[in-house]
Motif scaffolding. Structure first.
Motif, PDB file in Angstrom:
ATOM      1  N   VAL A 213       0.861  -1.187   0.000  1.00  0.00           N
ATOM      2  CA  VAL A 213       0.000   0.000   0.000  1.00  0.00           C
ATOM      3  C   VAL A 213       0.898   1.238   0.000  1.00  0.00           C
ATOM      4  CG1 VAL A 213      -1.841   1.268   1.164  1.00  0.00           C
ATOM      5  CG2 VAL A 213      -1.800  -1.237   1.266  1.00  0.00           C
ATOM      6  N   LEU A 214       0.899   1.957  -1.099  1.00  0.00           N
ATOM      7  CA  LEU A 214       1.774   3.116  -1.243  1.00  0.00           C
ATOM      8  C   LEU A 214       1.031   4.404  -0.921  1.00  0.00           C
ATOM      9  CD1 LEU A 214       3.583   2.245  -4.599  1.00  0.00           C
ATOM     10  CD2 LEU A 214       4.152   1.520  -2.259  1.00  0.00           C
ATOM     11  N   THR A 215       1.782   5.382  -0.403  1.00  0.00           N
ATOM     12  CA  THR A 215       1.226   6.710  -0.144  1.00  0.00           C
ATOM     13  C   THR A 215       1.623   7.646  -1.277  1.00  0.00           C
ATOM     14  OG1 THR A 215       1.375   6.415   2.256  1.00  0.00           O
ATOM     15  CG2 THR A 215       1.188   8.675   1.437  1.00  0.00           C
ATOM     16  N   GLU A 216       0.631   8.313  -1.853  1.00  0.00           N
ATOM     17  CA  GLU A 216       0.883   9.344  -2.861  1.00  0.00           C
ATOM     18  C   GLU A 216       0.683  10.693  -2.157  1.00  0.00           C
ATOM     19  OE1 GLU A 216       1.769   9.032  -6.007  1.00  0.00           O
ATOM     20  OE2 GLU A 216       1.647   6.861  -6.183  1.00  0.00           O
ATOM     21  N   GLY A 218      -0.296  14.095  -0.871  1.00  0.00           N
ATOM     22  CA  GLY A 218      -1.264  15.062  -1.353  1.00  0.00           C
ATOM     23  C   GLY A 218      -2.369  14.482  -2.199  1.00  0.00           C
ATOM     24  N   VAL A 219      -2.318  13.171  -2.440  1.00  0.00           N
ATOM     25  CA  VAL A 219      -3.323  12.532  -3.297  1.00  0.00           C
ATOM     26  C   VAL A 219      -4.087  11.453  -2.553  1.00  0.00           C
ATOM     27  CG1 VAL A 219      -3.748  11.262  -5.443  1.00  0.00           C
ATOM     28  CG2 VAL A 219      -1.936  12.996  -5.351  1.00  0.00           C
ATOM     29  N   GLY A 220      -3.362  10.502  -1.961  1.00  0.00           N
ATOM     30  CA  GLY A 220      -4.036   9.424  -1.249  1.00  0.00           C
ATOM     31  C   GLY A 220      -3.188   8.180  -1.202  1.00  0.00           C
ATOM     32  N   TYR A 221      -3.823   7.026  -1.336  1.00  0.00           N
ATOM     33  CA  TYR A 221      -3.161   5.736  -1.206  1.00  0.00           C
ATOM     34  C   TYR A 221      -3.513   4.874  -2.411  1.00  0.00           C
ATOM     35  CZ  TYR A 221      -3.052   7.452   3.590  1.00  0.00           C
ATOM     36  OH  TYR A 221      -2.883   8.226   4.711  1.00  0.00           O
ATOM     37  N   ARG A 222      -2.568   3.980  -2.778  1.00  0.00           N
ATOM     38  CA  ARG A 222      -2.870   3.082  -3.895  1.00  0.00           C
ATOM     39  C   ARG A 222      -2.098   1.779  -3.753  1.00  0.00           C
ATOM     40  NH1 ARG A 222       0.604   2.955  -8.473  1.00  0.00           N
ATOM     41  NH2 ARG A 222       2.500   4.182  -8.194  1.00  0.00           N
ATOM     42  N   ILE A 223      -2.609   0.768  -4.445  1.00  0.00           N
ATOM     43  CA  ILE A 223      -1.923  -0.517  -4.564  1.00  0.00           C
ATOM     44  C   ILE A 223      -1.521  -0.651  -6.023  1.00  0.00           C
ATOM     45  CG2 ILE A 223      -2.151  -3.019  -4.404  1.00  0.00           C
ATOM     46  CD1 ILE A 223      -4.127  -2.611  -2.145  1.00  0.00           C
ATOM     47  N   PRO A 224      -0.227  -0.543  -6.337  1.00  0.00           N
ATOM     48  CA  PRO A 224       0.210  -0.520  -7.743  1.00  0.00           C
ATOM     49  C   PRO A 224       0.075  -1.894  -8.410  1.00  0.00           C
ATOM     50  CG  PRO A 224       2.110  -0.546  -6.301  1.00  0.00           C
ATOM     51  CD  PRO A 224       0.906  -0.403  -5.412  1.00  0.00           C
TER      52      PRO A 224
END
Length: 224
Positions: A213-216, A218-224
């Motif tokens: 689970v990555l943090t972007e 100013g944007v949010g979170y994603r699973i690449p």
């Protein structure tokens, strides 16, 4: 209990004890539940939040439940309406459905039946999700409420599960903290609290290495 967690539900009931009991039961199904006690407040709330299902008492103060239902139907909102009433006569049920309600449940009712009807309406309120969500070695079964990573079972809390569902549904895109609050918490959640950050931290720890689970910023979170 139903296994259709992740919905946002609005309970509109002027009897506070019953409203609280319904909300508590539905939260036990892992739904985010908002509660109001009159029709005017209901119309205000549906303008602010995207709800999947409205559990609507028919005999409401301020704005009658019939008028609330008419307004929701006229707005072309995708929200589904389960109407509650003390009137059990056939004519009353037909009248409620004629207003555009999707389902009708006379009082008194069993909470298990309420759960089943809400779950069924929720499935109709949005496109069917794939039976299993998979990404980055994660396999999530929303019906069994089970998560595996690389074949290893991962026990998650209700909030962690709801957050992971949203991250997987995003299909690699970033999901904002606001979106996670909307889908996994109810209206009483403080948007400035650390609830989401702490839930993400616990989720990362439980999913294990390598971190997925990555943090972007100013944007949010994603699973690449």
């Amino acid at each position: 209990m139903s296994h259709d967690g992740g919905m946002r539900i609005l309970v509109v009931e002027d009897e506070p004890l019953l409203a609280d009991a319904v909300a508590t039961w539905l939260r036990g199904d892992a739904h985010a539940v908002d509660v109001v006690h009159d029709g005017g407040a209901a119309l205000e709330r549906v303008d602010v939040h995207d709800h999947d299902v409205v559990v609507l008492d028919r005999d409401l103060p301020v704005v009658h439940g019939d008028e609330v239902c008419r307004t929701l139907v006229a707005s072309d909102s995708p929200v589904r309406v389960l109407m509650l009433t003390a009137a059990a006569e056939i004519d009353d049920r037909v009248a409620g459905l004629a207003l555009g309600a999707d389902d009708y449940l006379p009082k008194p009712f069993a909470f298990r039946e309420l759960s089943a009807r809400v779950g069924a309406l929720g499935r109709r309120s949005r496109p069917a999700a794939p039976p299993v969500l998979q990404r980055a070695g994660i396999r999530l079964d929303p019906h069994r409420r089970e998560v595996y990573r690389d074949g290893r079972y991962v026990p998650l809390s209700r909030k962690e599960f709801a957050v992971l569902v949203e991250l997987l549904r995003a299909d690699g895109a970033a999901v904002s903290a606001e979106h996670l609050l909307e889908k996994a918490w109810d209206e009483h959640a403080d948007p400035f609290s650390h609830a989401i950050r702490m839930t993400i931290l616990k989720l990362r720890r439980k999913l294990g290495d390598p971190p997925v689970v990555l943090t972007e910023p100013g944007v949010g979170y994603r699973i690449p």
